[in-house]
Design a protein around this motif. Structure first.
Motif, short mmCIF file in Angstrom:
data_model
loop_
_atom_site.label_atom_id
_atom_site.label_comp_id
_atom_site.label_asym_id
_atom_site.label_seq_id
_atom_site.Cartn_x
_atom_site.Cartn_y
_atom_site.Cartn_z
N ASP A 88 0.84 -1.21 0.00
CA ASP A 88 0.00 0.00 0.00
C ASP A 88 0.87 1.26 0.00
OD1 ASP A 88 -2.38 -1.43 -0.02
OD2 ASP A 88 -2.70 -1.26 2.16
N ALA A 89 1.95 1.23 0.80
CA ALA A 89 2.87 2.38 0.82
C ALA A 89 3.54 2.56 -0.54
CB ALA A 89 3.93 2.18 1.92
N ALA A 90 3.89 1.46 -1.18
CA ALA A 90 4.49 1.54 -2.52
C ALA A 90 3.51 2.14 -3.51
CB ALA A 90 4.96 0.16 -2.99
N ALA A 91 2.26 1.77 -3.40
CA ALA A 91 1.25 2.29 -4.32
C ALA A 91 1.10 3.80 -4.18
CB ALA A 91 -0.09 1.60 -4.10
N VAL A 92 1.19 4.29 -2.96
CA VAL A 92 1.11 5.74 -2.73
C VAL A 92 2.31 6.43 -3.37
CG1 VAL A 92 1.20 7.55 -0.97
CG2 VAL A 92 -0.30 5.57 -0.65
N ALA A 93 3.50 5.88 -3.12
CA ALA A 93 4.72 6.50 -3.63
C ALA A 93 4.82 6.42 -5.15
CB ALA A 93 5.95 5.84 -2.99
N LEU A 94 4.50 5.27 -5.71
CA LEU A 94 4.68 5.06 -7.15
C LEU A 94 3.49 5.50 -7.99
CD1 LEU A 94 6.27 1.48 -7.01
CD2 LEU A 94 7.46 3.67 -7.37
N GLY A 95 2.32 5.58 -7.37
CA GLY A 95 1.11 5.83 -8.13
C GLY A 95 0.77 7.29 -8.35
N ARG A 96 1.69 8.18 -8.05
CA ARG A 96 1.40 9.62 -8.16
C ARG A 96 1.35 10.12 -9.60
NH1 ARG A 96 5.51 10.39 -3.61
NH2 ARG A 96 4.18 10.26 -1.79
N ASN A 97 2.17 9.55 -10.46
CA ASN A 97 2.28 10.08 -11.82
C ASN A 97 2.37 8.92 -12.80
OD1 ASN A 97 3.02 11.30 -14.25
ND2 ASN A 97 4.30 12.82 -13.24
N ARG A 98 1.22 8.48 -13.26
CA ARG A 98 1.16 7.31 -14.14
C ARG A 98 1.90 7.56 -15.46
NH1 ARG A 98 -4.08 3.78 -15.86
NH2 ARG A 98 -2.97 2.45 -17.31
N ASP A 99 1.78 8.74 -16.02
CA ASP A 99 2.46 9.02 -17.29
C ASP A 99 3.97 8.90 -17.12
OD1 ASP A 99 2.55 9.94 -20.11
OD2 ASP A 99 3.53 11.69 -19.20
N PHE A 100 4.51 9.50 -16.06
CA PHE A 100 5.95 9.40 -15.81
C PHE A 100 6.35 7.93 -15.62
CE2 PHE A 100 9.68 9.13 -13.13
CZ PHE A 100 10.55 10.02 -13.74
N SER A 101 5.58 7.21 -14.80
CA SER A 101 5.88 5.80 -14.55
C SER A 101 5.82 4.97 -15.82
CB SER A 101 4.90 5.23 -13.52
OG SER A 101 5.09 5.85 -12.27
N ARG A 102 4.84 5.26 -16.64
CA ARG A 102 4.70 4.52 -17.91
C ARG A 102 5.90 4.77 -18.83
NH1 ARG A 102 -0.93 4.98 -20.69
NH2 ARG A 102 -1.29 3.39 -19.14
N ARG A 103 6.28 6.03 -18.98
CA ARG A 103 7.43 6.34 -19.84
C ARG A 103 8.72 5.77 -19.26
NH1 ARG A 103 8.09 12.17 -20.73
NH2 ARG A 103 7.35 12.37 -18.61
N ARG A 104 8.89 5.86 -17.95
CA ARG A 104 10.07 5.29 -17.30
C ARG A 104 10.14 3.79 -17.56
NH1 ARG A 104 11.00 2.39 -12.84
NH2 ARG A 104 12.97 2.66 -11.75
N HIS A 105 9.01 3.12 -17.41
CA HIS A 105 8.95 1.67 -17.64
C HIS A 105 9.36 1.33 -19.08
CE1 HIS A 105 7.50 -2.45 -17.29
NE2 HIS A 105 6.82 -2.26 -18.41
N LEU A 106 8.87 2.07 -20.04
CA LEU A 106 9.21 1.82 -21.44
C LEU A 106 10.71 1.97 -21.69
CD1 LEU A 106 6.26 3.64 -23.25
CD2 LEU A 106 6.65 1.16 -23.08
N VAL A 107 11.32 2.97 -21.08
CA VAL A 107 12.76 3.18 -21.24
C VAL A 107 13.53 2.02 -20.61
CG1 VAL A 107 14.70 4.65 -20.54
CG2 VAL A 107 12.59 5.70 -21.39
N ILE A 108 13.12 1.60 -19.44
CA ILE A 108 13.84 0.53 -18.74
C ILE A 108 13.73 -0.80 -19.48
CG2 ILE A 108 13.85 -0.88 -16.63
CD1 ILE A 108 13.29 1.75 -15.10
N VAL A 109 12.54 -1.18 -19.93
CA VAL A 109 12.39 -2.48 -20.58
C VAL A 109 13.07 -2.51 -21.95
CG1 VAL A 109 10.31 -3.11 -19.31
CG2 VAL A 109 10.10 -2.04 -21.57
N ALA A 110 13.42 -1.36 -22.49
CA ALA A 110 14.10 -1.31 -23.79
C ALA A 110 15.62 -1.40 -23.65
CB ALA A 110 13.72 0.00 -24.51
#
Length: 186
Positions: A88-110
């Motif tokens: 739940d704490a992780a969801a609060v910290a990571l769930g603030r900016n879905r667009d940023f998280s999505r773009r970050r994820h795309l960069v990392i998996v590439a």
């Protein structure tokens, strides 16, 4: 250059992520990131050790928040319920900016190097959760199993959240993932 303007770290993160998405991680230089943010390379290095750290800054804070939540779970909570509090704490910290998280994820998996760094981060996180569970009196094997299960839920739920088309809340995706894991063990 506006090196004294506020939020240099945030501007550098956004500029770096924009460039990584546009050009690729390997093709982007620190000088280009700093220029895009309206700052100097020297300012970049005041905030980040290298261009990878732009993507991983905050990992220690996430770990601290998750361990604090695990530590704060009621004494009577099962190991998985304590891990659920950490999620739940992780969801609060990571769930603030879905667009940023999505773009970050795309960069990392590439990028294989970045994937490796992400796996190292997850290994450290599960080790910290394991230790937190051991402090609660959970035997080593059970503590590690619960922490690893929590890490798996975090990875699966986060990926589902950033790649999904629904505008679902990360906390809800995490809780549903924990529920699915529990139903698989019945």
């Amino acid at each position: 250059m506006g090196r004294w303007e506020p939020n240099a770290s945030g501007r550098l993160r956004e500029a770096a992520l924009d460039l990584y998405v546009e050009r690729g991680f390997e093709q982007t230089t620190v000088a280009e990131i700093a220029a895009r943010a309206g700052l100097t390379a020297r300012t970049f290095f005041r905030h980040f050790a290298d261009k990878r750290e732009v993507l991983f800054a905050g990992s220690e804070l996430l770990e601290q928040q998750m361990v604090a939540a695990l530590d704060g779970a009621p004494d009577a909570a099962s190991p998985m319920d304590a891990v659920g509090a950490a999620l739940d704490a992780a969801a609060v910290a990571l769930g603030r900016n879905r667009d940023f998280s999505r773009r970050r994820h795309l960069v990392i998996v590439a990028n294989g190097e970045l994937m490796e760094r992400e796996l190292i981060k997850m290994t450290r996180l599960t080790a910290a959760l394991t230790e937190g569970l051991r402090r609660r009196g959970v035997p080593e094997g059970d503590a590690r199993l619960a922490a690893e299960a929590g890490g798996a839920v975090l990875r699966v739920a986060f990926e589902q959240w950033v790649t999904g088309s629904e505008q679902q809340d990360l906390a809800q995706v995490m809780r549903e993932s924990v529920g699915r894991l529990r139903s698989l063990t019945r």
